[in-house]
Design a protein around this motif. Structure first.
Motif, PDB file in Angstrom:
ATOM      1  N   ARG A   8       0.836  -1.204   0.000  1.00 28.23           N
ATOM      2  CA  ARG A   8       0.000   0.000   0.000  1.00 28.23           C
ATOM      3  C   ARG A   8       0.870   1.254   0.000  1.00 28.23           C
ATOM      4  O   ARG A   8       0.578   2.220  -0.696  1.00 28.23           O
ATOM      5  N   THR A  11       2.480   1.570  -3.443  1.00 27.05           N
ATOM      6  CA  THR A  11       1.481   1.961  -4.435  1.00 27.05           C
ATOM      7  C   THR A  11       1.152   3.441  -4.313  1.00 27.05           C
ATOM      8  O   THR A  11       1.063   4.157  -5.309  1.00 27.05           O
ATOM      9  N   ARG A  12       0.992   3.921  -3.087  1.00 25.88           N
ATOM     10  CA  ARG A  12       0.680   5.340  -2.882  1.00 25.88           C
ATOM     11  C   ARG A  12       1.802   6.215  -3.440  1.00 25.88           C
ATOM     12  O   ARG A  12       1.549   7.187  -4.144  1.00 25.88           O
ATOM     13  N   LEU A  16       1.407   8.719  -6.753  1.00 27.59           N
ATOM     14  CA  LEU A  16       1.659  10.161  -6.637  1.00 27.59           C
ATOM     15  C   LEU A  16       2.807  10.598  -7.534  1.00 27.59           C
ATOM     16  O   LEU A  16       2.769  11.681  -8.120  1.00 27.59           O
ATOM     17  N   ALA A  53       1.933  13.203  -0.235  1.00 29.76           N
ATOM     18  CA  ALA A  53       2.663  11.932  -0.223  1.00 29.76           C
ATOM     19  C   ALA A  53       3.151  11.604   1.183  1.00 29.76           C
ATOM     20  O   ALA A  53       2.983  10.476   1.662  1.00 29.76           O
ATOM     21  N   GLY A  56       0.241  11.077   3.461  1.00 28.28           N
ATOM     22  CA  GLY A  56      -0.433   9.867   3.000  1.00 28.28           C
ATOM     23  C   GLY A  56       0.189   8.596   3.537  1.00 28.28           C
ATOM     24  O   GLY A  56      -0.501   7.605   3.792  1.00 28.28           O
ATOM     25  N   TRP A  59      -1.280   8.214   6.823  1.00 32.02           N
ATOM     26  CA  TRP A  59      -2.664   7.745   6.686  1.00 32.02           C
ATOM     27  C   TRP A  59      -2.693   6.234   6.468  1.00 32.02           C
ATOM     28  O   TRP A  59      -3.542   5.540   7.016  1.00 32.02           O
ATOM     29  N   GLU A  60      -1.780   5.741   5.636  1.00 35.53           N
ATOM     30  CA  GLU A  60      -1.769   4.297   5.358  1.00 35.53           C
ATOM     31  C   GLU A  60      -1.551   3.485   6.621  1.00 35.53           C
ATOM     32  O   GLU A  60      -2.111   2.402   6.773  1.00 35.53           O
ATOM     33  N   GLU A  87      -8.711  12.891   4.237  1.00 34.78           N
ATOM     34  CA  GLU A  87      -7.372  13.279   3.801  1.00 34.78           C
ATOM     35  C   GLU A  87      -7.363  14.702   3.250  1.00 34.78           C
ATOM     36  O   GLU A  87      -6.450  15.481   3.532  1.00 34.78           O
ATOM     37  N   TRP A 120      -6.681  13.149  -6.832  1.00 31.77           N
ATOM     38  CA  TRP A 120      -7.167  12.001  -6.056  1.00 31.77           C
ATOM     39  C   TRP A 120      -8.009  11.063  -6.921  1.00 31.77           C
ATOM     40  O   TRP A 120      -7.787   9.860  -6.929  1.00 31.77           O
ATOM     41  N   GLN A 123      -5.893   9.245  -9.550  1.00 30.76           N
ATOM     42  CA  GLN A 123      -5.127   8.136  -8.976  1.00 30.76           C
ATOM     43  C   GLN A 123      -6.022   6.948  -8.665  1.00 30.76           C
ATOM     44  O   GLN A 123      -5.667   5.806  -8.915  1.00 30.76           O
ATOM     45  N   TRP A 124      -7.171   7.221  -8.081  1.00 32.02           N
ATOM     46  CA  TRP A 124      -8.094   6.147  -7.719  1.00 32.02           C
ATOM     47  C   TRP A 124      -8.547   5.394  -8.966  1.00 32.02           C
ATOM     48  O   TRP A 124      -8.568   4.170  -8.981  1.00 32.02           O
TER      49      TRP A 124
END
Length: 146
Positions: A8, A11-12, A16, A53, A56, A59-60, A87, A120, A123-124
């Motif tokens: 995760r 990937t983030r 980004l 980033a 984030g 957050w992960e 976020e 966002w 990316q999603w």
């Protein structure tokens, strides 16, 4: 395959650094509420992207902790999209309070909201579409890119 925490995080960062950078480059010239030279606007936009980033990754860690309470240890895809709200709000508060290093002037909410939303959602969509098709190994390694 359920993404691992390392997957995760990777990937983030990957999204980004690729999709986020490209979408930021495309959206900056048409952002509402921007004043001053375009080079300054790009500089601020990329500082915001960098802050997203860094924050984030934190957050992960929180999401990973919360997922431990779910029986399948993963979020439904819609939850991944809806995380834009907490976020985005946190990033706006940090930006509004001038807690993001390098950003000294105020940024209009419309500027931030447009950029954050476009990046966002882009990316999603990429993570839930082309990335799953083009990077089958990404899915089979628990979300790890490397």
């Amino acid at each position: 395959m359920i993404p691992t925490l390392a997957g995760r995080l990777q990937t983030r960062i990957f999204l980004l650094a690729t999709v986020g950078v490209v979408l930021t480059a495309l959206i900056v010239p048409v952002l509402p509420g921007t004043r001053g030279p375009m080079s300054r606007t790009y500089g601020v936009a990329y500082l915001i992207l960098l802050a997203v980033a860094v924050i984030g990754l934190l957050w992960e860690l929180l999401y990973h902790l919360l997922m431990q309470f779910r029986w399948d240890k993963d979020w439904p895809t819609l939850f991944g999209l809806l995380t834009i709200v907490p976020e985005g709000l946190l990033m706006w508060v940090l930006l509004d309070q001038r807690l993001i290093p390098g950003i000294t002037r105020p940024v209009a909410f419309s500027t931030f909201a447009t950029m954050f939303t476009v990046v966002w959602i882009g990316q999603w969509l990429f993570a839930n579409g082309p990335m799953r098709v083009l990077s089958v190994h990404w899915r089979l390694r628990g979300g790890r890119i490397i």
